[in-house]
Write an enzyme that holds these catalytic residues in place. Structure first.
Site, short mmCIF file in Angstrom:
data_model
loop_
_atom_site.label_atom_id
_atom_site.label_comp_id
_atom_site.label_asym_id
_atom_site.label_seq_id
_atom_site.Cartn_x
_atom_site.Cartn_y
_atom_site.Cartn_z
N CYS A 8 24.61 2.20 3.43
CA CYS A 8 24.79 0.75 3.27
C CYS A 8 26.23 0.40 2.94
O CYS A 8 26.67 -0.72 3.16
CB CYS A 8 23.84 0.20 2.22
SG CYS A 8 24.13 0.90 0.59
N GLU A 68 21.72 -1.80 -10.17
CA GLU A 68 21.18 -0.61 -10.83
C GLU A 68 22.36 0.27 -11.20
O GLU A 68 23.49 0.00 -10.79
CB GLU A 68 20.15 0.09 -9.94
CG GLU A 68 18.93 -0.81 -9.70
CD GLU A 68 17.70 -0.10 -9.14
OE1 GLU A 68 17.47 1.06 -9.47
OE2 GLU A 68 16.97 -0.74 -8.36
N1 LIG Z 1 20.22 0.58 2.64
C1 LIG Z 1 20.41 -0.04 3.75
O1 LIG Z 1 21.27 -0.82 3.84
C2 LIG Z 1 19.51 0.23 4.89
C3 LIG Z 1 19.54 -0.62 5.96
N2 LIG Z 1 18.74 -0.38 7.02
C4 LIG Z 1 18.83 -1.33 8.13
O2 LIG Z 1 17.53 -1.73 8.45
C5 LIG Z 1 17.28 -1.55 9.83
C6 LIG Z 1 15.82 -1.22 10.01
O3 LIG Z 1 15.53 0.05 9.44
P1 LIG Z 1 14.14 0.30 8.72
O4 LIG Z 1 13.93 1.72 8.45
O5 LIG Z 1 13.08 -0.38 9.51
O6 LIG Z 1 14.41 -0.41 7.33
P2 LIG Z 1 13.40 -1.15 6.38
O7 LIG Z 1 14.20 -1.90 5.41
O8 LIG Z 1 12.39 -1.91 7.17
O9 LIG Z 1 12.65 0.06 5.66
C7 LIG Z 1 12.94 0.51 4.36
C8 LIG Z 1 11.65 0.88 3.67
O10 LIG Z 1 10.84 -0.28 3.51
C9 LIG Z 1 9.53 -0.04 4.01
N3 LIG Z 1 8.99 -1.31 4.50
C10 LIG Z 1 9.19 -1.91 5.69
N4 LIG Z 1 8.53 -3.09 5.75
C11 LIG Z 1 7.88 -3.25 4.56
C12 LIG Z 1 7.03 -4.25 4.00
N5 LIG Z 1 6.72 -5.34 4.67
N6 LIG Z 1 6.56 -4.05 2.76
C13 LIG Z 1 6.89 -2.95 2.05
N7 LIG Z 1 7.68 -1.96 2.53
C14 LIG Z 1 8.18 -2.10 3.77
C15 LIG Z 1 9.75 1.01 5.08
O11 LIG Z 1 8.57 1.68 5.41
C16 LIG Z 1 10.79 1.89 4.42
O12 LIG Z 1 10.19 2.76 3.47
C17 LIG Z 1 18.24 -0.46 10.24
O13 LIG Z 1 18.55 -0.54 11.58
C18 LIG Z 1 19.42 -0.74 9.37
O14 LIG Z 1 20.23 -1.70 9.97
C19 LIG Z 1 17.90 0.68 7.05
C20 LIG Z 1 17.85 1.57 6.02
C21 LIG Z 1 18.68 1.42 4.84
O1 LIG Z 2 23.79 5.19 -5.03
C1 LIG Z 2 24.63 5.53 -4.19
O2 LIG Z 2 25.61 6.19 -4.49
C2 LIG Z 2 24.48 5.18 -2.78
C3 LIG Z 2 23.63 4.25 -2.37
C4 LIG Z 2 23.48 3.99 -0.98
C5 LIG Z 2 22.60 3.08 -0.51
O3 LIG Z 2 21.95 2.25 -1.33
C6 LIG Z 2 22.26 2.95 0.92
O4 LIG Z 2 22.94 3.54 1.77
O5 LIG Z 2 21.27 2.28 1.20
#
Ligand SMILES: NC(=O)C1=CN([C@@H]2O[C@H](COP(=O)(O)OP(=O)(O)OC[C@H]3O[C@@H](n4cnc5c(N)ncnc54)[C@H](O)[C@@H]3O)[C@@H](O)[C@H]2O)C=CC1
Ligand SMILES: O=C(O)/C=C/C=C(\O)C(=O)O
Length: 491
Positions: free
Chosen positions: A293, A472
Site C-alpha cells: 500500500c 495502528e
Molecule cells: N493494503 C492495500 O492497500 C491493498 C489494496 N488492495 C487493492 O484492492 C484491489 C482488490 O484486491 P482484493 O484482494 O480484492 O482486496 P480486498 O480489499 O477486497 O480484500 C482484502 C480482504 O478483505 C476481504 N473481503 C473482501 N470483501 C469483503 C467483505 N465484503 N466483507 C469482509 N471482508 C471482505 C477479502 O477476502 C480479503 O481477505 C487490488 O487490486 C488492490 O488495488 C489489495 C490488497 C491490499
Molecule cells: O506495517 C507495515 O510496515 C506495512 C504495512 C503495509 C500495508 O498495510 C499494505 O501494504 O497493505
C-alpha cells in the site's frame, strides 16, 4: 499414475482444526506458475458463528484477565517459535504469493517476529493516564483510566504482505487481552494456519485465535464482519472493501481501524544525490511487485534532473530479475493472480490511450514454460501523463509508476496532494530544511525523507481520506484494541 492429492488447509476454531467440509472447498493456485497448491476449506456462516462464540468463550474463561506478564511472555514464545520454524513460514509465504524468497526472509517473516516482540515490549511498558484534579473547595479528585480489552476482534487481511499484516494486528490484539477471529485473504491462507499451530504451542488458550477461510462478499469475510458478536474490526485492503466493511460495522456502532489503499507520491528535488534517490525510488516503485500500500505510483521530478531520473530508473528496472521465487537471485515475483494482472493490464491500456510514453515495460514477460502460467508482468514506467489521467489518479497496485516533471516546490506539493488518497509520501532532497518543510505539508499518514518504508513499530501507521481511518502501531494500537474506563475518586 494418479496425481498427489493437494495439501488441505482447514479452518481453526476453538483450538482445533475444524473437520473439513468437502463441498465448500476452494483451490489455491501458485501465482508464479498457475498450478494448484492447496485445497482450502471455506467457512460457512455456521462455522464463522462457532469461531466468534469460541472467541467469546476464551474471553469469559479468563483470557481477558490474564496478567500482562503472562500475555507478553506468550507473545515472546510465539516469536521464538516462528523463529524456530522460520523456513516453513518462508516457504508457505513464497508459495502463496510468489514473492522472492529473500524478501520473505528479510521482510515478511522477520517482521512477524518483530511484531510479536515489539508489542510484548509496548504492552509491558504501557502506563495509564491519571490526573489530580483541583476542586473549588480546596479538595482534590484523582482521575485514572483503566484500559480493558475491546473483546472479540475481527481481523481481515489482504494477500500482499499476509503474515506481516496478520501479526501486525494479532500481536497487539492478543497482548491487550482480546480474542481474535482472523479471515485471511482467499489468495493467502497458509501462514494464518501455521500461526494457529504456533500460538497453540506457545500456550494460547483455545478460542483466543481462530481462523476462518473464504472469500469476502457472500462468504466468510461478510459472515464475520456482520456477526453481532464481533466487538471491533481491523481491516487492511482496498478502499472499496473498506466501505463495505464500514457499512457492516454500523449496526452496534462497532469501532473500525482501516488501513486502505494509496496512490503515493515521491518528490525528487534537483539538489538530490541522484544515485541515492534512484536506489530509493527503485525500491519504492517495485518492492513486492508494487503490491504494497506504501509503494510509489507517482514520481514528481524537478525538471533539471528529470531526464537523469527517468533514464536511471529505467536502467534499474531493467536490472530487476523476474523468475523462480525460490531462487536467491530473483528480485521480483509475479502479481498475486491472473485477475489482478488483468486489472493492471487495463491500466496499461488506459495509459496508452491517454498518450503515455512507455519508458520501459508495458507488457507481460515470457519466462519459460515453467513460469508462463504465472501472473507475471513487466516493471513499467511512463512519462507524458498528468494528474488528470486515470493511471495517475487510481491505485493500480503493480510495479508501475508515472514520472511527471515540476518546476517549483509549491507546484510539487500541490501535485503530490492532488489525490483522494492520503497514505504515504517520500521526499528526496539534500536540503534538510526543505525535506522537513515539504514532508510536513504532505497530506498523508506517513512522509519519508530520503528513505522509504523505514519502520519504527512504535510510530503511528495509517492514512487519511480514501486511505483509511485511525492509526495502528505503538500506543495507537493499544488505543484501538482497548476500551478505557475512567475512574474518578474524590479525595
Ligand atoms: N493494503 C492495500 O492497500 C491493498 C489494496 N488492495 C487493492 O484492492 C484491489 C482488490 O484486491 P482484493 O484482494 O480484492 O482486496 P480486498 O480489499 O477486497 O480484500 C482484502 C480482504 O478483505 C476481504 N473481503 C473482501 N470483501 C469483503 C467483505 N465484503 N466483507 C469482509 N471482508 C471482505 C477479502 O477476502 C480479503 O481477505 C487490488 O487490486 C488492490 O488495488 C489489495 C490488497 C491490499
Ligand atoms: O506495517 C507495515 O510496515 C506495512 C504495512 C503495509 C500495508 O498495510 C499494505 O501494504 O497493505
Amino acid at each position: 499414475m494418479s496425481a498427489e492429492p493437494l495439501p488441505v488447509i482447514r479452518n481453526f476454531v476453538g483450538g482445533t482444526f475444524a473437520e473439513p467440509d468437502e463441498e465448500r472447498c476452494l483451490t489455491k493456485t501458485a501465482p508464479a506458475t498457475g498450478t494448484p497448491l492447496a485445497q482450502v476449506h471455506e467457512a460457512d456462516r455456521t462455522l464463522v458463528d462457532r469461531a466468534v462464540r469460541s472467541a467469546r468463550g476464551a474471553l469469559a474463561d479468563g483470557w481477558a484477565h490474564t496478567p500482562v506478564r503472562e500475555r507478553t511472555a506468550l507473545l515472546r514464545r510465539a516469536a521464538d517459535l516462528i523463529e524456530q520454524r522460520f523456513e516453513e513460514f518462508v516457504a508457505a509465504e513464497v508459495g502463496d504469493t510468489g514473492k522472492p524468497v529473500t524478501q520473505a526472509r528479510e521482510l515478511d517473516v522477520a517482521r512477524a517476529i518483530a511484531n510479536f516482540r515489539t508489542f510484548a515490549d509496548i504492552v509491558a511498558a504501557a502506563g495509564q493516564d491519571s490526573y489530580l484534579t483541583d476542586l473549588p473547595d480546596g479538595r482534590q479528585a484523582l482521575n485514572y483510566a483503566v484500559r480493558k480489552p475491546l473483546g472479540v476482534v475481527a481481523v481481515i487481511v489482504p494477500w500482499n504482505l499476509p503474515l506481516l499484516l496478520l501479526t501486525w494486528k494479532v500481536a497487539p490484539a492478543l497482548a491487550c487481552g482480546n480474542a481474535v477471529v482472523v479471515k485471511p485473504s482467499e489468495e493467502t491462507p497458509s501462514t494464518a494456519a501455521l500461526l494457529a499451530e504456533v500460538l497453540a504451542d506457545a500456550g494460547l488458550p483455545a478460542g483466543a485465535y481462530n481462523v476462518v477461510h473464504g472469500f469476502g462478499a457472500g462468504s466468510a469475510g461478510e459472515f464475520l464482519v456482520t456477526h453481532p458478536g464481533v466487538d471491533g474490526i481491523t481491516f487492511t485492503g482496498s478502499s472499496a472493501t473498506g466501505t463495505a466493511v464500514m457499512r457492516a460495522a454500523a449496526p452496534g456502532v462497532r469501532p473500525v481501524s482501516f488501513e486502505l489503499g494509496g496512490k503515493n507520491a515521491a518528490i525528487v528535488f534537483d539538489d538530490v544525490d541522484v544515485d541515492e534517490a534512484l536506489d530509493g525510488l527503485c525500491r519504492s516503485v517495485f518492492t513486492n511487485t508494487g503490491q504494497v500500500c506504501l509503494c510509489t505510483e507517482r514520481v514528481y521530478v524537478h525538471r533539471a534532473v528529470f531526464t537523469d531520473i527517468v533514464d536511471g530508473l529505467a536502467e534499474r528496472a531493467g536490472r530487476l530479475r523476474l523468475g523462480d521465487p525460490f531462487s536467491a537471485h530473483t528480485t521480483t515475483g509475479p502479481l498475486i493472480s491472473q485477475e489482478h494482472r488483468r486489472k493492471v493490464l487495463r491500466y496499461f491500456d488506459l495509459a496508452e490511450q491517454a498518450g503515455a510514453k512507455v519508458v520501459t515495460g508495458g507488457g507481460t514477460p515470457h519466462l519459460g514454460p515453467a513460469l508462463d502460467g504465472g501472473a507475471w508482468i513487466e516493471p513499467t514506467l511512463w512519462t507524458g501523463l498528468t494528474n488528470a489521467d486515470r493511471p495517475v489518479r487510481e491505485e493500480i497496485f503493480g510495479p508501475v509508476a508515472a514520472l511527471i516533471p515540476f518546476d517549483t516546490e509549491e507546484e510539487a506539493i500541490a501535485l503530490a496532494n492532488d489525490t483522494d488518497y492520503g497514505l504515504a509520501a517520500a521526499v528526496w532532497t539534500n536540503d534538510l530544511r526543505r525535506g522537513h518543510r515539504v514532508a510536513q505539508r504532505m497530506d498523508v499518514g506517513m512522509a519519508w525523507v530520503n528513505t522509504w518504508f523505514l519502520r519504527d513499530l512504535r510510530s503511528p501507521f495509517g492514512g487519511a481520506g480514501l486511505s483509511g481511518i485511525g492509526r495502528e502501531g505503538g500506543a495507537s494500537s493499544l488505543h484501538f484494541y482497548t476500551e478505557p474506563t475512567n475512574v474518578c475518586v474524590q479525595l
